[in-house]
Design an enzyme around this catalytic site. Structure first.
Site, PDB file in Angstrom:
ATOM      1  N   ARG A  62      42.565  77.043  56.831  1.00  0.00           N
ATOM      2  CA  ARG A  62      41.325  76.403  56.394  1.00  0.00           C
ATOM      3  C   ARG A  62      41.502  75.768  55.018  1.00  0.00           C
ATOM      4  O   ARG A  62      42.276  76.208  54.203  1.00  0.00           O
ATOM      5  CB  ARG A  62      40.193  77.434  56.314  1.00  0.00           C
ATOM      6  N   LYS A 127      44.793  90.551  56.342  1.00  0.00           N
ATOM      7  CA  LYS A 127      44.712  89.445  57.294  1.00  0.00           C
ATOM      8  C   LYS A 127      45.811  89.558  58.350  1.00  0.00           C
ATOM      9  O   LYS A 127      46.992  89.718  58.032  1.00  0.00           O
ATOM     10  CB  LYS A 127      44.816  88.102  56.568  1.00  0.00           C
ATOM     11  N   ARG A 260      33.273  92.652  47.878  1.00  0.00           N
ATOM     12  CA  ARG A 260      33.227  93.124  46.493  1.00  0.00           C
ATOM     13  C   ARG A 260      33.671  94.582  46.441  1.00  0.00           C
ATOM     14  O   ARG A 260      33.202  95.415  47.199  1.00  0.00           O
ATOM     15  CB  ARG A 260      31.813  92.995  45.909  1.00  0.00           C
TER      16      ARG A 260
END
Length: 261
Positions: A62, A127, A260
């Site tokens: 992306r 990932k 976060r």
């Protein structure tokens, strides 16, 4: 040192597909190396073509990011698909593709993974894969690109700038890529064939079960804005819903999102 894995073979992939999937496909093209499987599908593919490469010299993620693409260990797959007419819910296609990939991994006895909006596959905060969609001139044709870290060892991904993992690291042994590609195509083609009749309630349920952001405090970068709030799932347009501490709600169509800590 790279693990020794079997080469990608169109005949072996086809052998494991059911008749409905085979009918929906055109050709399966396997290349030793390409700059990008998405680019090949955009420039040379026709409807129903699948493109695979053992290595990419200019793999893309992306926002133009580079996708690390070493040879012979991962899956770099693109399929060119045609819609007639264009479905109203086309913005959901990336999310539906993610669901197909997640289901295919489960078919291959991989569990514990999830989907990070809008188009990443994650495992334990790392990932595992990504999805990149590109329109072919008009929205009637689209190229769906899927990259999965399969048998890549830690030293091969030393230049990757974010936490990542591979199926071999998860499973503790090499994963057969032809089996994996067959599973992905089986699940993806089933969802593509039924995309125009998408059951929205079932889609929402399927996504919620795999949503790694759901109920977590996140930081989202959208344009020039930095937003912090509670990720609260997606809406029927595939937008990420964020609730803020002041009670306001924002729906994001595109953003980079991190959890976060």
């Amino acid at each position: 040192m790279l693990p020794i894995t079997e080469p990608l073979q169109a005949s072996e992939i086809r052998r494991q597909l059911d008749s409905a999937t085979l009918l929906a496909l055109n050709d399966i093209h396997v290349f030793p190396e390409l700059d990008s499987t998405n680019r090949w599908a955009l420039q040379q593919g026709v409807c129903g073509d699948v493109c695979l490469a053992e290595q990419q010299s200019a793999g893309r993620g992306r926002r133009g990011r580079q996708w690390q693409s070493p040879s012979g260990v991962n899956v770099y797959l693109s399929i060119r698909w045609c819609f007639t007419p264009v479905p109203e819910h086309l913005p959901l296609l990336s999310l539906v593709t993610g669901l197909a990939v997640a289901e295919a991994l489960e078919d291959c006895a991989i569990h514990g993974h999830g989907l990070k909006w809008p188009n990443d596959v994650y495992y334990d905060g790392k990932k595992l894969g990504g999805i990149l969609l590109e329109a072919v001139g008009s929205l009637e044709q689209v190229v769906i690109g899927i990259g999965l870290n399969v048998n890549m060892l830690p030293e091969a991904g030393a230049e990757i700038d974010q936490p990542w993992t591979s199926l071999q690291q998860i499973a503790g042994k090499p994963v057969e890529r032809n089996v994996l590609v067959s599973a992905v195509l089986q699940r993806l083609l089933k969802r593509l064939r039924g995309f125009s009749r998408l059951d929205m309630a079932q889609f929402q349920q399927d996504w919620r079960q795999r949503d790694v952001l759901l109920g977590r405090q996140v930081q989202a970068f959208s344009g020039t804005e930095t937003l912090q709030g509670l990720a609260s799932g997606i809406n029927n347009q595939g937008q990420l819903i964020i609730n803020f501490s002041d009670g306001s709600i924002r729906n994001l169509s595109s953003a980079d999102v991190s959890v976060r800590m």
